[in-house]
Scaffold this active site. Structure first.
Site, short mmCIF file in Angstrom:
data_model
loop_
_atom_site.label_atom_id
_atom_site.label_comp_id
_atom_site.label_asym_id
_atom_site.label_seq_id
_atom_site.Cartn_x
_atom_site.Cartn_y
_atom_site.Cartn_z
N GLU A 158 -30.73 18.74 45.79
CA GLU A 158 -30.27 17.70 46.72
C GLU A 158 -30.76 16.30 46.37
O GLU A 158 -29.94 15.37 46.33
CB GLU A 158 -30.63 18.10 48.16
CG GLU A 158 -29.71 19.22 48.65
CD GLU A 158 -30.24 19.99 49.85
OE1 GLU A 158 -31.26 19.57 50.43
OE2 GLU A 158 -29.64 21.02 50.20
N LYS A 209 -29.95 28.39 57.22
CA LYS A 209 -30.51 28.07 55.89
C LYS A 209 -32.00 28.41 55.81
O LYS A 209 -32.51 28.74 54.75
CB LYS A 209 -30.30 26.57 55.61
CG LYS A 209 -30.57 26.13 54.19
CD LYS A 209 -30.16 24.68 54.01
CE LYS A 209 -30.44 24.13 52.63
NZ LYS A 209 -29.99 22.73 52.52
N ASP A 236 -22.46 20.06 50.40
CA ASP A 236 -23.83 19.99 50.88
C ASP A 236 -23.95 21.03 52.00
O ASP A 236 -23.46 20.82 53.10
CB ASP A 236 -24.12 18.57 51.40
CG ASP A 236 -25.50 18.46 52.04
OD1 ASP A 236 -26.25 19.46 52.06
OD2 ASP A 236 -25.84 17.36 52.53
#
Lengths: 212, 625
Positions: free
Chosen positions: B193, B94, B31
């Site tokens: 996700e 990100k 993740d």
């Protein structure tokens, strides 16, 4: 039952048509001539059992999906990918009444020609447009007005779908080509109702954001 | 006839879908988060576990510090540098992945680092006279996780599944994949996700039915609707905002702190200090009604109530609700048909978020798996399944989050792949020339829901050349969009009347050029070559296994067609192929496959003749089995 055989690309043995080789169990390339109905082992028709369609879709995915071939050879991965791309398209097409009728017309050999405009429907369209233009999504009662318009629009769509379904049934017994061109005209109506519903969606989104 | 048994070692099976423990592959789920990242693997009992660092922490802060010399610091050590070296320490990278300068400044004008436009459109982070790409920074985080996993699992990783926000567009996905490449990781799949979280709930908590996954992370928001049924995880619809998350809640507090401090032009040191305080205050406000704290870089004390905070962030949190409504509509599902709403992401700890979600969906949301870990846990499951470590009974069916289209005349967008289409998918659209003798056509690929191309995300522009000169409207150019299981797009074009196919190298509007990647790869180069050889060898072995299995099956079915001598000959080439597989030369294995093919052709021919004879006598093959 037809005896439709092909040579397996992997073991070179002869195998009946299907997903996997009869002998070595390797995935076989798809048959490009197979139509969407055949893919789900269904007769071409407008009235489909959608629950059965979805179940079938999931079962086929459980056999064909590229994830199950991630560790297999490049050729097997490619075949699985091609099959699932087609499976996804078939499922999307058949589960949607609008796409399904278009595809069914094509399967029954209908040559797409632009249908003549339908004056009666054009008149209806103009009236419908006006009802939409009267709604201001910024107004406080917009959401409930839009909800009312939506249930009317859905009812109109449902009526059209039922009409199309009936016409397809008649065609499948009578095989009268005239009926197909009539269906094609109703397809235009469905398309319009679809767009109208999408426009309602857009207005509802605006109204919902406004209401907070 | 158990032909294969005498030439195979015990425990080594070449039948498809069976893996012996010796062939188990070392894989993990990652993740790669905005504020922190995790890596998880399947433990001995078949349950996924997040792998901790030496200090026992499972979450690695997604922070990278570039020192004067030596390799960059990652994680906790880098986070400690946020205050002392704000300009050379990068957090929340990100948010920059696959993004241009304009996108970022539009959203958050106060960035702690200098940014400038890089080659290919994606931003570069300015650090003194050095420029780094967000992809490189992410690669550093991935390298740290890779190291952690390899230490814990005792060897090189075979492959990884990396999670991305479902609402990430093509450029952001591509950037993530590039980062993994630079980190020397083999990406088996980019997994959405919320889908990953659903997987963990389905497999580890045995949940079935219709679920909404509400995922508010550090920098992104996703909402997905899934149907969980008999091991099939089917995404019905997905939506979100790839630039909305917990960072934005912090930002409201940061702005308030700066205002209270009365500083007109805060420098990056002060901004970072405010961020640190803001994050702490936000976390404390989840449990306390009033929080007193020391003002950043000051001796004064500050005070804030939960009511004040909620007043300030209400609009931000509310922004997620219309997106939830939209997704229900897209899926054609009423709220009361849902079995549950799952909360994912650290920001769902904020009480206001929980209240708003509960109110909108009319039910208490589920948090029985740690919202910080659940995404990594699901990814570990998917990695295990893709590695073929078990004949997986689970299957993920995902969709594309955003519509893909092409610009037509007058800035209009023609949609080719509508949003929420199940992937993999391929769709074509025909175009024609509008001028006599036109031999080229510009194609602009866009992604998004807006009607004007200029308002959508530009993914690529290319020119299709070599169209034969014809009268206007005579050429038929089929443009095909293919979206793979990672959600990544490839575009191809073909002139239908002549069959001229154009191979198009798409240059992503916000990507890295291949040259840039090559440069970044230099570090990992030695690694890279061995990785590639290993991959080739693996490919060859897989193919050889298939050939052996096929031959074994053929012998079992039609072995009686061969004389004893011929049977010996066939077995001999099979043994030769088997032997070649024990070595580590892909070339030798491939040679043995060709040899075997040549020397068993007569057998294939006889099997063919037999089948034909059966067909002539009108009997099905099954009758003989």
């Amino acid at each position: 039952m037809s005896f439709k055989n092909s040579v397996c690309w992997s073991c070179r043995g002869v195998t009946p048509a299907g997903v996997f080789c009869h002998t070595c169990d390797t995935i076989l390339p798809m048959d490009p001539g197979e139509n969407f109905f055949q893919l789900f082992h269904m007769e071409p028709a407008f009235d489909l059992d959608l629950a059965a369609l979805e179940q079938h879709y999931r079962e086929l995915q459980k056999k064909l999906h590229p994830d199950f071939f991630a560790q297999r050879s490049a050729m097997e991965r490619r075949i699985s990918m091609e099959r699932v791309i087609r499976l996804n398209e078939a499922w999307q097409t058949l589960q949607d009444p609008l796409l399904r009728s278009g595809y069914l017309l094509q399967t029954l050999g209908w040559q797409a020609v632009k249908p003549e405009p339908d004056p009666e429907f054009l008149y209806e369209v103009m009236a419908l447009r006006e009802t939409l233009e009267e709604v201001n999504p910024m107004e406080s009662n917009a959401l409930s007005r839009l909800a009312a318009l939506r249930s009317e629009a859905k009812a109109r769509m449902q009526t059209t779908i039922e009409k199309v379904s009936e016409m397809f049934r008649v065609y499948l017994t009578e095989k009268n080509g005239e009926i197909l061109s009539k269906i094609a005209r109703y397809l235009d109506r469905m398309r319009y109702h679809r767009r109208y519903l999408e426009e309602l969606d857009r207005l509802e989104d605006q109204a919902f954001e406004q209401e907070s | 006839m158990d032909v294969l048994l005498d030439i195979l070692e015990p425990g080594q099976s070449v039948l498809p879908h069976q893996v012996s423990p010796a062939l188990r592959k070392r894989v993990v789920g990652i993740d790669l988060g905005t504020t922190f990242s995790l890596v998880a693997a399947i433990g001995v009992e078949g349950k996924p576990l997040c792998i901790p660092d030496e200090a026992g922490n499972v979450s690695l802060p997604s922070v990278v510090h570039y020192g004067q010399n030596g390799s960059p610091l990652v994680g906790q050590a880098a986070r400690a540098k946020l205050l002392s070296d704000p300009e050379t320490t990068i957090s929340s990278v990100k948010r920059y992945m696959g993004r241009g300068l304009e996108d970022i400044y539009k959203k958050s004008p106060n960035t702690p680092h200098g940014l400038e436009a890089g080659e290919g459109g994606m931003v570069r982070i300015v650090m003194g006279d050095k420029r780094v790409s967000p992809v490189e920074v992410s690669a550093e985080i991935l390298k740290a996780l890779k190291q952690r996993a390899e230490d814990a699992l005792g060897g090189t990783l075979h492959g990884v599944v990396i999670t991305v926000p479902a609402y990430f567009d093509d450029a952001q996905r591509q950037a993530t994949k590039d980062a993994a490449r630079i980190a020397g990781l083999e990406v088996m799949r980019l997994l959405n996700e919320p889908t990953s979280a659903a997987l963990a709930y389905g497999l580890d908590k045995g949940r079935e039915g219709l679920y909404a996954i509400y995922d508010l992370g550090g920098g992104t928001f996703d909402i997905s609707l899934l149907k969980l049924e008999k091991g099939v995880f089917q995404v019905m619809a997905t939506g979100g905002d790839s630039a909305l998350g917990g960072d934005d809640l912090d930002q409201w507090l940061v702005n308030r702190l700066i205002l209270e401090l009365g500083v007109e032009k805060p420098d990056s040191g002060l901004i970072q200090a405010c961020r640190k305080v803001a994050r702490e205050v936000k976390e404390r406000l989840s449990n306390e009604e009033t929080v007193e704290f020391s003002m950043p870089l000051s001796l004064a004390m500050g005070r804030i109530t939960r009511d004040e905070f909620e007043g300030g962030i209400r609009e931000l949190v509310w922004a997620t609700i219309p997106l939830c409504r939209r997704v229900l509509k897209d899926a054609g599902i009423e709220k009361d048909a849902l079995q549950g709403v799952v909360l994912v992401g650290g920001s769902t700890r904020v009480p206001l978020v929980r209240r708003m979600v509960a109110e909108f969906f009319c039910m208490e949301p589920l948090i029985d798996l740690d919202p910080d870990q659940v995404v990594a846990l699901g990814a570990a499951h998917q990695a295990e399944a893709l590695a073929g470590n078990e004949r997986a009974e689970m299957l993920l069916l995902d969709v594309t989050p955003l519509s893909l289209g092409v610009e037509t005349m007058g800035d209009l967008v023609e949609k080719i792949v509508p949003r929420n289409s199940p992937i993999p998918t391929a769709r074509g659209q025909e175009f024609t020339t509008f001028k006599d003798g036109q031999t080229a056509m510009a194609i602009h690929v866009v992604q998004g829901e807006r009607e004007l191309a200029s308002q959508c995300r530009s993914l690529a522009r290319f020119e299709l050349r070599g169209i034969p000169a014809m009268t206007a409207g005579a050429a038929r150019i089929l443009v095909t969009y293919q979206v793979d299981a990672d959600g990544l797009l490839t575009v191809s074009a073909r002139e239908e009347t002549t069959g001229i196919e154009q191979s198009i190298a798409i240059k992503p509007s916000y990507g890295l050029s291949d040259d840039e990647i090559a440069d970044m790869l230099q570090d990992a180069m030695r690694h890279g070559t061995t990785d590639m050889l290993a991959r080739l060898l693996n490919e060859a072995k897989v193919d050889a296994e298939r050939v052996l299995a096929a031959a074994g099956a053929a012998l079992k079915e039609d072995g009686d067609l061969l004389s004893d001598g011929e049977l010996k000959q066939v077995k001999a080439v099979m043994v030769a192929l088997w032997d070649s597989m024990q070595g580590d030369s892909a070339e030798k294995i491939n040679e043995a496959v060709v040899q075997m093919d040549n020397k068993t052709r007569f057998f294939a021919q006889r099997r063919m003749d037999r089948s034909l004879q059966m067909a002539m006598t009108g009997r099905k093959v099954d009758d003989f089995a």
